[in-house]
Scaffold this motif. Structure first.
Motif, short mmCIF file in Angstrom:
data_model
loop_
_atom_site.label_atom_id
_atom_site.label_comp_id
_atom_site.label_asym_id
_atom_site.label_seq_id
_atom_site.Cartn_x
_atom_site.Cartn_y
_atom_site.Cartn_z
N PHE A 177 0.84 -1.19 0.00
CA PHE A 177 0.00 0.00 0.00
C PHE A 177 0.89 1.25 0.00
O PHE A 177 2.02 1.21 0.47
N LYS A 178 0.34 2.34 -0.52
CA LYS A 178 1.04 3.62 -0.52
C LYS A 178 0.15 4.69 0.10
O LYS A 178 -1.03 4.82 -0.26
N VAL A 179 0.73 5.46 1.02
CA VAL A 179 0.00 6.54 1.68
C VAL A 179 -0.06 7.73 0.71
O VAL A 179 0.97 8.28 0.33
N THR A 180 -1.26 8.12 0.33
CA THR A 180 -1.43 9.18 -0.66
C THR A 180 -1.92 10.49 -0.06
O THR A 180 -1.81 11.54 -0.71
N LYS A 181 -2.43 10.44 1.17
CA LYS A 181 -3.00 11.65 1.75
C LYS A 181 -3.01 11.54 3.27
O LYS A 181 -3.14 10.44 3.82
N ALA A 182 -2.87 12.68 3.95
CA ALA A 182 -2.98 12.74 5.41
C ALA A 182 -4.16 13.62 5.76
O ALA A 182 -4.29 14.75 5.25
N VAL A 183 -5.03 13.14 6.65
CA VAL A 183 -6.24 13.87 7.02
C VAL A 183 -6.44 13.81 8.53
O VAL A 183 -5.79 13.03 9.23
N LEU A 195 -6.77 1.34 3.07
CA LEU A 195 -6.13 1.11 4.36
C LEU A 195 -5.92 2.46 5.06
O LEU A 195 -5.56 3.45 4.42
N TYR A 196 -6.16 2.48 6.35
CA TYR A 196 -5.91 3.68 7.15
C TYR A 196 -4.64 3.44 7.98
O TYR A 196 -4.53 2.45 8.69
N VAL A 197 -3.71 4.37 7.87
CA VAL A 197 -2.41 4.24 8.55
C VAL A 197 -2.27 5.35 9.58
O VAL A 197 -2.53 6.52 9.28
N GLN A 198 -1.86 4.99 10.79
CA GLN A 198 -1.66 5.98 11.84
C GLN A 198 -0.37 6.75 11.61
O GLN A 198 0.71 6.17 11.57
N LEU A 199 -0.49 8.07 11.46
CA LEU A 199 0.68 8.91 11.17
C LEU A 199 1.12 9.76 12.36
O LEU A 199 2.30 10.05 12.51
N GLY A 200 0.17 10.21 13.17
CA GLY A 200 0.50 11.15 14.23
C GLY A 200 0.53 12.57 13.70
O GLY A 200 0.36 12.82 12.50
N GLY A 201 0.73 13.53 14.58
CA GLY A 201 0.78 14.93 14.16
C GLY A 201 -0.60 15.54 14.04
O GLY A 201 -1.60 15.00 14.53
N ARG A 202 -0.68 16.68 13.35
CA ARG A 202 -1.94 17.40 13.22
C ARG A 202 -2.94 16.66 12.33
O ARG A 202 -4.14 16.81 12.49
N GLU A 203 -2.43 15.89 11.38
CA GLU A 203 -3.30 15.08 10.51
C GLU A 203 -2.87 13.63 10.69
O GLU A 203 -2.05 13.11 9.94
N PRO A 204 -3.44 12.98 11.69
CA PRO A 204 -2.92 11.68 12.13
C PRO A 204 -3.35 10.48 11.32
O PRO A 204 -2.86 9.36 11.55
N VAL A 205 -4.26 10.65 10.36
CA VAL A 205 -4.77 9.52 9.59
C VAL A 205 -4.17 9.54 8.18
O VAL A 205 -4.29 10.52 7.46
N GLY A 206 -3.53 8.43 7.81
CA GLY A 206 -2.99 8.30 6.47
C GLY A 206 -3.91 7.48 5.60
O GLY A 206 -4.35 6.39 5.99
N CYS A 207 -4.24 7.99 4.42
CA CYS A 207 -5.11 7.29 3.47
C CYS A 207 -4.21 6.54 2.49
O CYS A 207 -3.44 7.15 1.75
N ALA A 208 -4.31 5.21 2.50
CA ALA A 208 -3.44 4.40 1.65
C ALA A 208 -4.23 3.63 0.61
O ALA A 208 -5.32 3.12 0.90
#
Length: 211
Positions: A177-183, A195-208
């Motif tokens: 999978f590749k993370v294409t967006k952070a929300v 797939l949803y990936v935990q990123l952390g920070g102000r936009e903690p959800v990664g859209c993969a």
């Protein structure tokens, strides 16, 4: 003639005493104060800035190694990575490193015998490091670094967990999978998200999306 010689001797003694008194009034005591009790204008030297002032401060460099390392001049042949951010405490409690950090150095309280304030201790902290030369695993798609960011690729490691791997397929594991967006929330991801990936920070959800 005797009276004249006596008067001359007395005058000489008075002149010597007067000179001694004047000399004493003009001298400065060793304790740094003037003779009238005022503090002198002597300036206390300041510690120099740059290499060695703060242990692994921002823009300073470390030698090779993530477990055994030393602070070295950035222009020296032993320099391997530069500090891009420096925080006290632990990574669990402190701020996140910048997204393109290649690795993190954890600094113990006794990292060296002399520190920036001269009390013989270095506060516990961590330094976010960026390699001076390629490769940069913290770059998008690089397959490493302490954070997963937009542009990174991951694979499923089982039990609902994912791990980062190089997008070019040259890593130990092939990317899935590749993370294409952070929300901020999952609802902000596009419909193509698999797939949803935990990123952390102000936009903690990664859209993969799948590869």
């Amino acid at each position: 003639m005797r009276e004249r010689r006596s008067v001359g001797a007395v005058c000489a003694v008075l002149a010597a005493l007067l000179a001694a008194l004047l000399t004493g009034c003009q001298s400065t005591p060793d304790n740094g104060t003037e003779s009238d009790g005022r503090i002198s204008d002597e300036v206390t030297p300041t510690r120099p800035s740059g290499y060695g002032t703060v242990f692994l401060g921002v823009d300073e460099c470390s030698s090779f190694g993530t477990t055994s390392f030393t602070e070295v001049p950035c222009t020296g042949e032993r320099a391997a990575a530069r500090v891009v951010a420096r925080f006290d405490g632990t990574t669990e409690d402190g701020p996140l490193c910048p997204g393109t950090t290649d690795f993190v150095l954890h600094i113990s309280e006794q990292a060296r015998s002399a520190d920036e304030d001269g009390d013989g201790e270095v506060p516990q902290g961590y330094a976010c490091m960026r390699n001076l030369t390629a490769p940069h695993p913290g770059d998008p798609g690089g397959g490493g670094g302490p954070r997963t960011i937009v542009g990174d690729c991951v694979y499923s490691s089982g039990d609902g967990q994912v791990r980062e791997t190089a997008c070019d397929g040259k890593g130990a594991k092939q990317p899935e999978f590749k993370v294409t967006k952070a929300v901020g929330k999952r609802s902000g991801c596009p419909l193509s998200t698999a797939l949803y990936v935990q990123l952390g920070g102000r936009e903690p959800v990664g859209c993969a999306r799948p590869l």
